[in-house]
Write a protein that holds these residues in place. Structure first.
Motif, mmCIF file in Angstrom:
data_model
loop_
_atom_site.group_PDB
_atom_site.id
_atom_site.type_symbol
_atom_site.label_atom_id
_atom_site.label_comp_id
_atom_site.label_asym_id
_atom_site.label_seq_id
_atom_site.Cartn_x
_atom_site.Cartn_y
_atom_site.Cartn_z
ATOM 1 N N ALA A 75 72.670 28.545 105.746
ATOM 2 C CA ALA A 75 72.129 28.439 107.101
ATOM 3 C C ALA A 75 72.406 29.715 107.894
ATOM 4 C CB ALA A 75 72.714 27.226 107.809
ATOM 5 N N ILE A 76 73.606 30.262 107.769
ATOM 6 C CA ILE A 76 73.950 31.504 108.484
ATOM 7 C C ILE A 76 73.068 32.654 108.005
ATOM 8 C CG2 ILE A 76 75.756 33.250 108.743
ATOM 9 C CD1 ILE A 76 77.781 30.934 108.800
ATOM 10 N N LEU A 77 72.871 32.750 106.693
ATOM 11 C CA LEU A 77 72.010 33.810 106.166
ATOM 12 C C LEU A 77 70.574 33.647 106.651
ATOM 13 C CD1 LEU A 77 73.351 34.104 102.514
ATOM 14 C CD2 LEU A 77 73.588 35.770 104.348
ATOM 15 N N PHE A 78 70.066 32.423 106.668
ATOM 16 C CA PHE A 78 68.696 32.181 107.121
ATOM 17 C C PHE A 78 68.545 32.526 108.600
ATOM 18 C CE2 PHE A 78 65.483 29.409 108.992
ATOM 19 C CZ PHE A 78 64.367 29.825 108.277
ATOM 20 N N VAL A 79 69.486 32.073 109.423
ATOM 21 C CA VAL A 79 69.409 32.355 110.857
ATOM 22 C C VAL A 79 69.540 33.860 111.113
ATOM 23 C CG1 VAL A 79 70.604 32.019 113.060
ATOM 24 C CG2 VAL A 79 70.166 30.074 111.566
ATOM 25 N N GLY A 80 70.427 34.519 110.375
ATOM 26 C CA GLY A 80 70.563 35.968 110.527
ATOM 27 C C GLY A 80 69.298 36.705 110.152
ATOM 28 N N PHE A 81 68.663 36.285 109.069
ATOM 29 C CA PHE A 81 67.399 36.902 108.659
ATOM 30 C C PHE A 81 66.321 36.664 109.714
ATOM 31 C CE2 PHE A 81 63.290 36.580 106.484
ATOM 32 C CZ PHE A 81 63.191 37.869 105.988
ATOM 33 N N ALA A 82 66.234 35.437 110.217
ATOM 34 C CA ALA A 82 65.238 35.130 111.252
ATOM 35 C C ALA A 82 65.493 35.971 112.508
ATOM 36 C CB ALA A 82 65.271 33.639 111.578
ATOM 37 N N TYR A 83 66.762 36.130 112.876
ATOM 38 C CA TYR A 83 67.098 36.945 114.053
ATOM 39 C C TYR A 83 66.675 38.404 113.842
ATOM 40 C CZ TYR A 83 69.881 39.495 117.452
ATOM 41 O OH TYR A 83 70.284 40.344 118.448
ATOM 42 N N LEU A 84 66.973 38.942 112.658
ATOM 43 C CA LEU A 84 66.589 40.332 112.394
ATOM 44 C C LEU A 84 65.076 40.504 112.400
ATOM 45 C CD1 LEU A 84 69.133 41.331 109.604
ATOM 46 C CD2 LEU A 84 69.081 42.102 111.988
ATOM 47 N N MET A 85 64.342 39.541 111.850
ATOM 48 C CA MET A 85 62.866 39.622 111.888
ATOM 49 C C MET A 85 62.358 39.514 113.314
ATOM 50 S SD MET A 85 61.643 40.248 108.951
ATOM 51 C CE MET A 85 63.032 41.287 108.667
ATOM 52 N N TRP A 86 62.991 38.655 114.122
ATOM 53 C CA TRP A 86 62.594 38.533 115.522
ATOM 54 C C TRP A 86 62.805 39.846 116.256
ATOM 55 C CZ3 TRP A 86 59.863 35.444 118.497
ATOM 56 C CH2 TRP A 86 60.000 35.554 119.867
ATOM 57 N N LYS A 87 63.954 40.481 116.030
ATOM 58 C CA LYS A 87 64.237 41.762 116.685
ATOM 59 C C LYS A 87 63.268 42.843 116.195
ATOM 60 C CE LYS A 87 67.366 42.609 119.020
ATOM 61 N NZ LYS A 87 67.470 42.715 120.443
ATOM 62 N N LEU A 88 62.890 42.784 114.925
ATOM 63 C CA LEU A 88 61.941 43.757 114.383
ATOM 64 C C LEU A 88 60.578 43.602 115.015
ATOM 65 C CD1 LEU A 88 61.395 45.972 112.197
ATOM 66 C CD2 LEU A 88 60.658 44.109 110.726
ATOM 67 N N VAL A 89 60.130 42.371 115.156
ATOM 68 C CA VAL A 89 58.798 42.108 115.731
ATOM 69 C C VAL A 89 58.774 42.426 117.215
ATOM 70 C CG1 VAL A 89 57.147 40.266 116.247
ATOM 71 C CG2 VAL A 89 58.169 40.426 113.980
ATOM 72 N N GLN A 90 59.856 42.093 117.911
ATOM 73 C CA GLN A 90 59.908 42.322 119.349
ATOM 74 C C GLN A 90 60.086 43.801 119.710
ATOM 75 O OE1 GLN A 90 59.252 40.062 121.704
ATOM 76 N NE2 GLN A 90 58.792 38.736 119.957
#
Length: 91
Positions: A75-90
């Motif tokens: 779960a931590i790895l998934f949330v971290g990946f989602a956060y990094l993708m969000w920061k990349l897109v934003q």
């Protein structure tokens, strides 16, 4: 102007061509090797399941805290990946 062969330029051109050939050979070899490793991993699924069943028959199931820790790490790895993708897109 001198119309003789420019040896340093020819040597540089040969070196550049050799570097490109080596690079593309290395990339192709890496792709083939990676596909072999992936194929062996996917083909070994039944063997890994058999080994896990044998381990469970011998020692019992994993404790609850161990299974919870595994799920928490995923779960931590998934949330971290989602956060990094969000920061990349934003941006």
């Amino acid at each position: 102007m001198d119309s003789s062969l420019d040896l340093p330029t020819i040597a540089l051109a040969i070196a550049v061509v050799a570097l490109f050939v080596w690079y593309f050979w290395h990339v192709a070899a890496s792709i083939i090797n990676g596909s072999k490793v992936l194929s062996a991993f996917l083909d070994g699924r039944a063997e890994r399941q058999r080994q896990e069943l044998e381990r469970e028959a011998k020692f019992g199931p994993y404790p609850l805290w161990y299974r919870a820790a595994q799920k928490l790490i995923l779960a931590i790895l998934f949330v971290g990946f989602a956060y990094l993708m969000w920061k990349l897109v934003q941006g």
